[in-house]
Write a protein that holds these residues in place. Structure first.
Motif, PDB file in Angstrom:
ATOM      1  N   PRO A 371      29.364 -12.068 -25.978  1.00 44.51           N
ATOM      2  CA  PRO A 371      29.281 -13.361 -26.678  1.00 44.51           C
ATOM      3  C   PRO A 371      30.638 -14.060 -26.829  1.00 44.51           C
ATOM      4  CG  PRO A 371      27.882 -11.734 -27.732  1.00 44.51           C
ATOM      5  CD  PRO A 371      28.696 -10.989 -26.716  1.00 44.51           C
ATOM      6  N   LYS A 392      23.925 -17.245 -22.535  1.00 44.40           N
ATOM      7  CA  LYS A 392      23.344 -15.963 -22.968  1.00 44.40           C
ATOM      8  C   LYS A 392      22.751 -15.201 -21.789  1.00 44.40           C
ATOM      9  CE  LYS A 392      22.217 -17.474 -27.629  1.00 44.40           C
ATOM     10  NZ  LYS A 392      21.111 -17.795 -28.550  1.00 44.40           N
ATOM     11  N   ASP A 525      23.214 -18.498 -34.955  1.00 42.91           N
ATOM     12  CA  ASP A 525      23.002 -18.130 -33.553  1.00 42.91           C
ATOM     13  C   ASP A 525      24.127 -17.232 -33.058  1.00 42.91           C
ATOM     14  OD1 ASP A 525      22.917 -19.952 -30.372  1.00 42.91           O
ATOM     15  OD2 ASP A 525      21.958 -18.065 -30.991  1.00 42.91           O
ATOM     16  N   SER A 528      23.829 -13.751 -34.751  1.00 38.38           N
ATOM     17  CA  SER A 528      22.655 -13.009 -34.256  1.00 38.38           C
ATOM     18  C   SER A 528      22.905 -12.533 -32.830  1.00 38.38           C
ATOM     19  CB  SER A 528      21.418 -13.908 -34.235  1.00 38.38           C
ATOM     20  OG  SER A 528      21.293 -14.574 -35.454  1.00 38.38           O
ATOM     21  N   THR A 529      23.507 -13.426 -32.037  1.00 38.84           N
ATOM     22  CA  THR A 529      23.755 -13.050 -30.648  1.00 38.84           C
ATOM     23  C   THR A 529      24.703 -11.856 -30.568  1.00 38.84           C
ATOM     24  OG1 THR A 529      23.491 -15.362 -30.045  1.00 38.84           O
ATOM     25  CG2 THR A 529      24.499 -13.926 -28.393  1.00 38.84           C
ATOM     26  N   ASP A 532      22.710  -8.770 -31.684  1.00 41.85           N
ATOM     27  CA  ASP A 532      21.748  -8.379 -30.646  1.00 41.85           C
ATOM     28  C   ASP A 532      22.468  -7.820 -29.425  1.00 41.85           C
ATOM     29  OD1 ASP A 532      19.598 -11.267 -31.339  1.00 41.85           O
ATOM     30  OD2 ASP A 532      20.034  -9.420 -32.457  1.00 41.85           O
ATOM     31  N   TYR A 533      23.619  -8.415 -29.129  1.00 42.45           N
ATOM     32  CA  TYR A 533      24.414  -7.927 -28.004  1.00 42.45           C
ATOM     33  C   TYR A 533      24.771  -6.460 -28.235  1.00 42.45           C
ATOM     34  CZ  TYR A 533      28.810  -6.960 -25.522  1.00 42.45           C
ATOM     35  OH  TYR A 533      29.809  -6.365 -24.787  1.00 42.45           O
TER      36      TYR A 533
END
Ligand SMILES: [Zn+2]
Length: 575
Positions: A371, A392, A525, A528-529, A532-533
């Motif tokens: 990210p 993404k 965003d 979260s990214t 999640d990454y």
């Protein structure tokens, strides 16, 4: 006991202060034995000597300098115990082969070159400017006098002007000039001056950055590249009304074949699984990339010595690839699908010897897309080589990023050596790995003010840097290929502390952004990214097939649960 203890602690503090804690630095327990073993074995002077040999040549695939560099490395590998593959027995674990393929295009080699003003004043000589001739230039067949036509920045080349038999000189790329003046207007050759600012041309007045003109065996033309100083001299002559020059270039162009050197330390248990190193041989520079060739040759020789001493026993294979940039790595991945399936990690060594007190810049690890290559903020910074924000879809979650960074940062602390990283940019042998969906990172340096110039010679190379980079590269390869019991634990612990530190940093940045009126949806965003990454990164740890089986999977589950909690707490903080 206490007193003595207090006294010893005091001693250590003083020592730490004296050496800025270098020697006192404590490596992670799992990494330390690898570091000590490799640091003791890696011969940085020997790596430097290989660089000194290779950098003498203007290396283009198929030419004499390229081939001599390959054979020089082969001799080093042979004396370290590598055996030619076709002569190797099944018990031989150190093997090499030279792959030969016909080249589609003829190769090229510069021999000599002089550019003089009509008056006879010499303004460029190949002996002092290794890059004065554009690649694919033809010989002039002795000294020839030409009329030179100056076209400024060449943007509005007056195509009505008769350029037949003349040399066109412009402050722009020789490629552009060639396509306009030679291809379309019958000019015999071109002279170009264009240097990016980060090369500091007004300070490094003799630097010339190498480039090429299109191959054209009909025009048999040439391109000359100017340094800042030579440009000033030629322009002044033109302004004085002197429009004659004398050019004497000698080059060699011939049909040839491509050599690729593939050496391997065969794995004892899972030889089909590979850690692949790649160092490109072509290009004229010492740091780019004779340094990669020198460092990788010593990585291979060190591994051989350690194997022969019974100090290591990689279960997986380590491959050492020396060839034409991108081309040979891509082919190693694409030509054998079965083999490619089991390439687990790829590492490119490209510009790994900089003496940064001369070149500027720092050692860099170029990460796979994370990210930080979408939202380039905080610790993330693109190099002057240049990169653009990614999406993404391009993310490549894998633990190899942080593993590589953390081991090198540990070595940096130990050796008082600056280690940084940059978001994905491309442009080297890590790209074919990523294109093949294989984790791949790049070890390099930037900004090097002599990048791709003829200032990039052996005096800009540091044996110390070669030692640090080579040691780190081999430590990482051994950690992953030996596949010891403790690897899984180390990886999860290392990742857990890294991801928590990173998420905390990103949260701070998001909070600061919101405090300055930033967009909440965007910050949610971003966080979260990142979370999640890292969840995906944790998933990839199972590719080391940890020996600690259930214990590992339990620990992995716990770590993932903890991450979910951290994610929820972070997002809550943005409310
Ligand atoms: Zn390079």
């Amino acid at each position: 006991m206490i007193l003595r203890k207090a006294f010893v602690t005091l001693l250590v503090c003083f020592a730490a202060l004296g050496t800025r804690t270098a020697h006192a630095y404590q490596f992670p327990e799992f990494v330390e034995p690898y570091f000590d073993m490799v640091d003791e074995t890696f011969d940085k002077e020997s790596a430097f000597n290989t660089v000194a040999f290779v950098e003498k040549y203007w290396r283009v695939v198929g030419n004499e300098g390229f081939d001599k560099s390959i054979y020089h490395v082969v001799e080093k590998l042979k004396s370290a115990g590598f055996v030619e593959e076709s002569a190797a027995g099944s018990s031989d674990r150190l093997v090499y082969r030279i792959e030969k393929r016909p080249l589609k295009n003829p190769t090229w080699e510069p021999v000599s070159g002089i550019l003089k003003l009509g008056s006879g004043d010499e303004i460029l000589n190949f002996e002092t400017n290794f890059n004065m001739m554009a690649m694919h230039s033809y010989s002039t067949g002795g000294e020839k006098e030409f009329e030179v036509v100056y076209v400024g920045e060449g943007r509005n080349l007056d195509l009505n002007q008769d350029l037949t038999g003349k040399v066109v000189y412009g402050e722009t790329s020789v490629n552009l000039l060639f396509n306009e003046a030679v291809k379309k207007k019958g000019a015999v050759g071109v002279i170009g001056y264009r240097l990016p600012g980060y090369l500091k041309p007004d300070k490094n007045v003799n630097s010339i950055q190498f480039t090429g003109i299109p191959r054209d065996d009909k025009k048999k033309s040439f391109g000359i590249l100017l340094s800042h100083q030579a440009n000033k001299k030629l322009k002044a002559a033109i302004e004085r009304g002197e429009n004659k020059i004398r050019v004497n270039l000698e080059t060699k162009i011939w049909e040839s074949e491509e050599l690729t050197l593939v050496a391997e330390l065969r794995g004892s248990k899972n030889p089909e699984e590979r850690f692949v190193f790649s160092a490109h041989v072509q290009e004229p520079g010492a740091n780019d990339n004779a340094s990669g060739v020198g460092a990788l040759a010593e990585v291979a020789a060190s591994s051989a010595r350690l194997l022969k001493a019974g100090k290591i026993n990689p279960e997986r294979t380590i491959t050492y690839l020396f060839g034409d940039e991108i081309v040979s790595t891509r082919r190693f991945i694409q030509e054998d699908k079965e083999r490619a399936k089991n390439i687990k990690w790829g590492m490119s060594l490209d510009m790994v010897g900089e003496n940064t007190s001369l070149t500027g810049g720092t050692f860099l690890i170029e990460k796979m897309p994370d990210p930080g290559s979408i939202w380039v903020r905080g610790v993330e910074k693109h190099s002057e080589w240049g990169g653009r924000p990614l999406t993404k879809k391009q993310l490549k979650p894998h633990y190899f990023n942080d593993l590589t960074i953390n081991v090198f940062q540990a070595i940096g602390k130990k050796k008082n050596w600056t280690v940084k990283f940059n978001p994905y940019e491309g442009g080297s042998d890590h790209v074919p790995f990523l294109r093949g969906n294989i984790p791949g990172v790049l070890l390099w340096h930037f900004t090097d003010q002599f990048y791709h110039t003829d200032g990039d010679r052996i005096d800009k190379v540091s044996a110390e840097t070669l030692g640090n980079v080579g040691t780190g590269a081999l430590v990482i390869a051994l950690m992953l290929t030996e596949n010891k019991e403790e690897l899984g634990d180390y990886l999860l612990d290392d990742l857990n502390s890294t991801l928590n530190a990173r998420l905390a940093d990103e949260l701070k940045l998001s909070e600061a952004s919101l405090a300055n009126g930033g967009d909440k949806t965007k910050e949610v965003d971003i966080l979260s990214t990142w979370a999640d990454y890292y969840m995906d990164v944790l998933e990839t740890t199972s590719d080391i097939v940890p020996k600690s089986g259930d214990k590992f999977s339990k620990k992995l589950e716990i770590t993932k649960k903890q991450l979910e909690v951290v994610k929820a707490r972070m997002l809550k903080k943005l409310d």
